[in-house]
Design an enzyme around this catalytic site. Structure first.
Site, PDB file in Angstrom:
ATOM      1  N   ASP A 200      82.625  -5.925  29.868  1.00 26.62           N
ATOM      2  CA  ASP A 200      83.954  -6.534  29.776  1.00 26.62           C
ATOM      3  C   ASP A 200      84.940  -5.555  29.151  1.00 26.62           C
ATOM      4  O   ASP A 200      84.797  -5.187  27.985  1.00 26.62           O
ATOM      5  CB  ASP A 200      83.839  -7.798  28.909  1.00 26.62           C
ATOM      6  CG  ASP A 200      85.136  -8.588  28.846  1.00 26.62           C
ATOM      7  OD1 ASP A 200      86.139  -8.157  29.456  1.00 26.62           O
ATOM      8  OD2 ASP A 200      85.138  -9.644  28.174  1.00 26.62           O
ATOM      9  N   HIS A 302      85.165 -18.915  31.948  1.00 25.60           N
ATOM     10  CA  HIS A 302      85.346 -18.207  30.682  1.00 25.60           C
ATOM     11  C   HIS A 302      85.208 -19.223  29.555  1.00 25.60           C
ATOM     12  O   HIS A 302      85.781 -20.304  29.620  1.00 25.60           O
ATOM     13  CB  HIS A 302      86.742 -17.576  30.636  1.00 25.60           C
ATOM     14  CG  HIS A 302      87.037 -16.868  29.350  1.00 25.60           C
ATOM     15  ND1 HIS A 302      87.799 -17.427  28.348  1.00 25.60           N
ATOM     16  CD2 HIS A 302      86.659 -15.646  28.908  1.00 25.60           C
ATOM     17  CE1 HIS A 302      87.877 -16.571  27.340  1.00 25.60           C
ATOM     18  NE2 HIS A 302      87.209 -15.484  27.648  1.00 25.60           N
TER      19      HIS A 302
HETATM   20 CA    CA Z   1      86.391 -11.524  28.815  1.00 24.78          CA
END
Ligand code: CA
Length: 388
Positions: A200, A302
């Site tokens: 990420d 998320h």
């Molecule tokens: Ca993220």
């Protein structure tokens, strides 16, 4: 039934250590809970995405801007309330904090609806396509250390995530492209050759640097490359997806159906990551999910924040149809923060105990079955951590 009061609780505490991602280091953890009260004694809980001073400002929007628009409304009229608030705020913010604030309120209305119906959220949406979901552990956060120390730490943390039973591991990037490749190599060493890991970047690269890191991640067999470039850089996303043989993931910073339409039509994502506590709540998440599936783009939500956000996402993951289906269909995963998080592990009267599920159930966690979100925040806990 009528809405009588909306209250925000911004919880805050010092963390045991400094953690970081590609944009900043931080030492305080925050969670922003929203509580909607009714004249029939049923209370709903929601959560707004946004840390620190953002949470404090969002509390002002929830209590000072949205509350007066919806006092007296029937909390079961979720869609009516959503559009009343959105339409009145359209001229003042179609993305960002007004949507984060609306998200917490909308989630609380769904919690109330579930409690009134006596049904868990996933049943209210349409039922559970799965009774449990696999969980991936994110950790491998940045620290203000030399890259050699951090790489050794990432290797050990990655091994620990696998050892704890998670089905995959996710690391942060953000030191710069050469050092980031060293970190990714360390994570691969830590998890071993046959284990899934993701990386990420929290949108820190230019497209050129994203190609450099993305090619290294391809070589390492990483599963996805998350937020490689700025969310505004739709061209960069599309070029990376066309040019790399690794899944491009993103979307956590996008809001509402119109923002998501632009991302999806751009064809820059292999995996969509909508954030229900930011994009407009459950009502809008379901529309975004439908849009993602209309574009044949799989979704892995998320997840960030307290136990309220985690529980919300467990129901949403249960209620997510398979895409495209099959005997052994592609599955979503629950995103889980493996760093210490008291607002997730200490908030509820009955903790979710995700780590215990993962350890005992082959990396999977069962979906809550109590009405609404199925969670009861501990009021003494809230009082202890609430900001004045
Ligand atoms: Ca993220």
């Amino acid at each position: 039934m009528k809405i009588t009061r909306i209250a925000s609780h911004v919880l805050s505490c010092d963390m045991p250590e400094t953690l970081g991602y590609s944009q900043q280091y931080y030492r305080r953890r925050t969670a922003h809970l929203v509580e909607v009260e009714t004249d029939e004694g049923v209370t709903g809980w929601g959560e707004c995405f946004g840390p620190g001073a953002v949470a404090v400002a969002n509390k002002g929007i929830v209590e000072g801007v949205i509350q007066p628009m919806v006092l007296g409304a029937d909390p079961l009229d979720r869609d009516v309330i959503w559009h009343r608030v959105y339409n009145l705020l359209r001229d003042h913010g179609r993305k960002g904090m007004p949507l984060q604030a609306l998200s917490g309120v909308d989630i609380a209305l769904w919690d109330i609806s579930g409690k009134v119906a006596g049904l868990p959220l996933h049943k209210l949406i349409g039922g559970a396509h799965r009774n449990d979901v696999p969980v991936y552990g994110y950790g491998m956060m940045l620290r203000p250390e030399r890259v050699s120390e951090l790489a050794a730490r990432f290797r050990d943390e990655a091994a620990a995530v696998r050892e704890a039973g998670f089905v995959a591991a996710k690391m942060k990037l953000g030191l710069g492209r050469e050092d980031d490749v060293r970190l990714a190599e360390a994570v691969r060493r830590g998890v071993g050759a046959d284990f899934r890991f993701m990386a990420d970047a929290n949108h820190c690269y230019t497209t050129g640097d994203a190609f450099y890191v993305g090619r290294a991640l391809e070589e390492l067999g990483a599963y996805w490359f998350e937020e490689p470039v700025a969310p505004e850089d739709l061209d960069g996303y599309r070029e990376l997806r066309a040019g790399l043989r690794i899944n491009i993931a993103g979307g956590e910073t996008e809001f509402n159906r119109w923002g998501w339409r632009a991302i999806l039509e751009n064809r820059g994502l292999d995996i969509a990551q909508p954030e229900v506590c930011a994009l407009g709540g459950i009502s809008e998440y379901l529309r975004v999910l439908a849009l993602c599936h209309a574009h044949h783009t799989p979704v892995v939500n998320h997840v960030w924040g307290s136990a309220v956000a985690v529980a919300t996402n467990l129901h949403l993951l249960a209620a997510m149809p398979t895409l495209p289906g099959g005997l052994n269909p592609w599955e979503p995963m629950l995103e889980f923060d493996t760093t210490e998080n008291v607002f997730r592990d200490g908030l509820l009267v009955e903790p979710l105990d995700i780590q215990g599920h993962v350890k005992r159930n082959g990396g999977r966690v069962a979906i809550p079955t109590a009405p609404g979100l199925g969670v009861s925040p501990d009021r003494d806990f809230i009082r202890r951590y609430e900001m004045a």
